[in-house]
Motif scaffolding. Structure first.
Motif, PDB file in Angstrom:
ATOM      1  N   PHE A  66       0.793  -1.228  -0.212  1.00 55.16           N
ATOM      2  CA  PHE A  66      -0.049  -0.037  -0.126  1.00 55.16           C
ATOM      3  C   PHE A  66       0.905   1.258  -0.011  1.00 55.16           C
ATOM      4  O   PHE A  66       0.240   2.420  -0.143  1.00 55.16           O
ATOM      5  CB  PHE A  66      -0.810  -0.005   1.001  1.00 55.16           C
ATOM      6  N   ARG A  67       2.221   0.984   0.280  1.00 54.46           N
ATOM      7  CA  ARG A  67       3.097   2.204  -0.065  1.00 54.46           C
ATOM      8  C   ARG A  67       2.950   2.839  -1.195  1.00 54.46           C
ATOM      9  O   ARG A  67       3.219   4.099  -1.540  1.00 54.46           O
ATOM     10  CB  ARG A  67       4.778   1.843   0.644  1.00 54.46           C
ATOM     11  N   TYR A  68       2.803   2.008  -2.339  1.00 58.58           N
ATOM     12  CA  TYR A  68       2.753   2.329  -3.640  1.00 58.58           C
ATOM     13  C   TYR A  68       1.417   3.529  -3.941  1.00 58.58           C
ATOM     14  O   TYR A  68       1.561   4.043  -5.113  1.00 58.58           O
ATOM     15  CB  TYR A  68       2.735   1.190  -4.614  1.00 58.58           C
ATOM     16  N   THR A  69       0.655   3.306  -3.178  1.00 62.49           N
ATOM     17  CA  THR A  69      -0.532   4.326  -3.542  1.00 62.49           C
ATOM     18  C   THR A  69       0.119   5.769  -3.410  1.00 62.49           C
ATOM     19  O   THR A  69      -0.342   6.777  -3.624  1.00 62.49           O
ATOM     20  CB  THR A  69      -1.559   4.263  -2.368  1.00 62.49           C
ATOM     21  N   GLN A  70       1.302   6.202  -2.772  1.00 61.51           N
ATOM     22  CA  GLN A  70       1.850   7.406  -2.487  1.00 61.51           C
ATOM     23  C   GLN A  70       2.295   7.901  -4.122  1.00 61.51           C
ATOM     24  O   GLN A  70       1.912   8.938  -4.356  1.00 61.51           O
ATOM     25  CB  GLN A  70       3.143   7.363  -1.749  1.00 61.51           C
ATOM     26  N   LEU A  71       2.665   7.023  -5.069  1.00 64.13           N
ATOM     27  CA  LEU A  71       2.774   7.294  -6.316  1.00 64.13           C
ATOM     28  C   LEU A  71       1.644   7.943  -7.129  1.00 64.13           C
ATOM     29  O   LEU A  71       1.545   9.090  -7.795  1.00 64.13           O
ATOM     30  CB  LEU A  71       3.364   6.369  -7.094  1.00 64.13           C
ATOM     31  N   LEU A  72       0.420   7.343  -6.777  1.00 63.02           N
ATOM     32  CA  LEU A  72      -0.799   8.063  -7.173  1.00 63.02           C
ATOM     33  C   LEU A  72      -1.172   9.150  -6.643  1.00 63.02           C
ATOM     34  O   LEU A  72      -1.394  10.017  -7.421  1.00 63.02           O
ATOM     35  CB  LEU A  72      -1.967   7.150  -7.149  1.00 63.02           C
ATOM     36  N   TRP A  73      -0.994   9.567  -5.450  1.00 64.97           N
ATOM     37  CA  TRP A  73      -1.274  10.854  -4.916  1.00 64.97           C
ATOM     38  C   TRP A  73      -0.381  11.975  -5.335  1.00 64.97           C
ATOM     39  O   TRP A  73      -0.619  13.038  -5.757  1.00 64.97           O
ATOM     40  CB  TRP A  73      -1.059  10.666  -3.425  1.00 64.97           C
ATOM     41  N   ALA A  74       1.235  11.537  -5.771  1.00 68.60           N
ATOM     42  CA  ALA A  74       1.955  12.425  -6.264  1.00 68.60           C
ATOM     43  C   ALA A  74       1.971  13.027  -7.457  1.00 68.60           C
ATOM     44  O   ALA A  74       1.803  13.842  -7.850  1.00 68.60           O
ATOM     45  CB  ALA A  74       3.543  11.721  -6.072  1.00 68.60           C
ATOM     46  N   MET A  75       1.273  11.982  -8.423  1.00 63.80           N
ATOM     47  CA  MET A  75       0.960  12.199  -9.795  1.00 63.80           C
ATOM     48  C   MET A  75      -0.417  13.262  -9.747  1.00 63.80           C
ATOM     49  O   MET A  75      -0.356  14.088 -10.691  1.00 63.80           O
ATOM     50  CB  MET A  75       0.453  11.077 -10.424  1.00 63.80           C
ATOM     51  N   GLY A  76      -1.432  12.894  -9.004  1.00 60.98           N
ATOM     52  CA  GLY A  76      -2.390  13.436  -8.932  1.00 60.98           C
ATOM     53  C   GLY A  76      -2.191  15.013  -8.350  1.00 60.98           C
ATOM     54  O   GLY A  76      -2.605  16.060  -9.120  1.00 60.98           O
ATOM     55  N   LEU A  77      -1.589  15.097  -7.210  1.00 57.78           N
ATOM     56  CA  LEU A  77      -1.341  16.474  -6.556  1.00 57.78           C
ATOM     57  C   LEU A  77      -0.547  17.380  -7.737  1.00 57.78           C
ATOM     58  O   LEU A  77      -0.402  18.717  -7.617  1.00 57.78           O
ATOM     59  CB  LEU A  77      -0.619  16.319  -5.368  1.00 57.78           C
ATOM     60  N   GLY A  78       0.734  16.588  -8.236  1.00 59.20           N
ATOM     61  CA  GLY A  78       1.513  17.251  -8.988  1.00 59.20           C
ATOM     62  C   GLY A  78       0.742  17.927 -10.423  1.00 59.20           C
ATOM     63  O   GLY A  78       1.018  19.007 -10.695  1.00 59.20           O
ATOM     64  N   TYR A  79      -0.323  17.026 -10.703  1.00 58.63           N
ATOM     65  CA  TYR A  79      -0.961  17.959 -12.072  1.00 58.63           C
ATOM     66  C   TYR A  79      -2.004  18.811 -11.462  1.00 58.63           C
ATOM     67  O   TYR A  79      -2.074  19.852 -12.137  1.00 58.63           O
ATOM     68  CB  TYR A  79      -1.842  16.664 -12.425  1.00 58.63           C
ATOM     69  N   LEU A  80      -2.641  18.607 -10.362  1.00 61.43           N
ATOM     70  CA  LEU A  80      -3.488  19.530  -9.958  1.00 61.43           C
ATOM     71  C   LEU A  80      -3.035  20.956  -9.326  1.00 61.43           C
ATOM     72  O   LEU A  80      -3.355  22.141  -9.653  1.00 61.43           O
ATOM     73  CB  LEU A  80      -4.224  19.116  -8.746  1.00 61.43           C
TER      74      LEU A  80
END
Length: 294
Positions: free
Chosen positions: A231-245
């Motif tokens: 579940f540590r890999y969910t951080q990558l999804l957050w980073a991609m989403g926040l980086g875009y927004l």
């Protein structure tokens, strides 16, 4: 809990990156750390986890603190100049790097399948950082150095005596990192006057870091590491989403492919670890002497 921790860390990273537009990361380390010290001290006092400061001079604790200092400073320098998702993708190799470090330093057994997963993970890192390409620079190197420091931190953490409370180790680490941040302010350009808005963001960042650390501890103590670690890999999804927004960063094809290779390698390594642990448990039960009925 692990997923919540990764969300907290990612939002903290995005907040920190946003603030470094107006101030250097040494100032961020100092102010955010000062706020975190108050929160962590209150938690340690509530849990009756306060111990003598001499604990800092135990070798594993000292190594953990040094690793945290180097990891934090180089990480903040990297996200100041690189897209959040790229740095996060590089950091997804941390679990594989820890496995490599544990095998080389502590002699922990690693099968050939996990060795292949480690190699594949580092190939994924090379795809993300693209040595020799135009986007490769000193800040990419800092992200890689930060991973190395974090490996030292996590390996040292595994050797801290059980009687030392986790929250007290967090308090010591936060205190020293905050002091180092204060020492970096002048070399990085000096103090920048802060608005109430900036202070509010730093307070939010401090709370998010505390939530992240505590959720990681709860997750690792409540379930098997091989079950919760993916579940540590969910951080990558957050980073991609926040980086875009927030910053308008759009990941390119190489970054997505490299991140996929890293995550896939890490998940396979966790899978093999779980199988190995199950086989060891079965072997231990088979070799245990039978118990006589009463």
């Amino acid at each position: 809990m692990m997923a919540v921790a990764m969300a907290g860390f990612s939002m903290n990273d995005a907040t920190t990156k946003y603030l470094t537009v107006d101030m250097n990361f040494g100032q961020v380390m100092l102010v955010r750390g000062s706020l975190s010290i108050v929160l962590v001290f209150a938690l340690a006092w509530y849990q009756r986890a306060l111990r003598p400061v001499s604990v800092l001079f135990k070798l594993p604790v000292a190594l953990r603190v040094c690793g945290e200092i180097g990891g934090t400073a180089t990480f903040l320098a990297a996200i100041t100049h690189l897209p959040l998702a790229n740095v996060s993708a590089i950091f997804q190799s941390l679990s594989l790097a820890i496995t490599l470090g544990a095998a080389l330093i502590f002699g922990e057994p690693v099968g050939w399948r996990r060795w292949l997963a480690i190699v594949a993970g580092f190939v994924g890192v090379l795809i993300v950082v693209r040595p020799g390409a135009e986007g490769f620079n000193q800040f990419t190197v800092l992200a890689l150095i930060s991973v190395c420091f974090c490996v030292v931190r996590d390996l040292a953490t595994s050797r801290i005596p059980k009687e030392v409370p986790s929250v007290f180790v967090t308090l010591l680490t936060t205190f020293v990192v905050t002091i180092v941040g204060g020492c970096l302010i002048v070399p990085l350009g000096g103090w920048t006057p802060m608005s109430g808005r900036s202070m509010s963001f730093l307070l939010v960042a401090a709370v998010l870091v505390l939530i992240g650390y505590q959720c990681v501890i709860i997750a690792l103590r409540a379930g098997e590491i091989s079950a919760v670690a993916p579940f540590r890999y969910t951080q990558l999804l957050w980073a991609m989403g926040l980086g875009y927004l927030i910053f308008g960063d759009v990941p390119d094809a190489a970054m997505i492919v490299g991140a996929a290779v890293i995550v896939g390698s890490g998940l396979y390594a966790f899978h093999r670890e779980r199988i190995r642990n199950r086989e060891m448990l079965v072997a231990a039960k088979a070799s245990a002497p039978p118990t006589e009925g009463v």
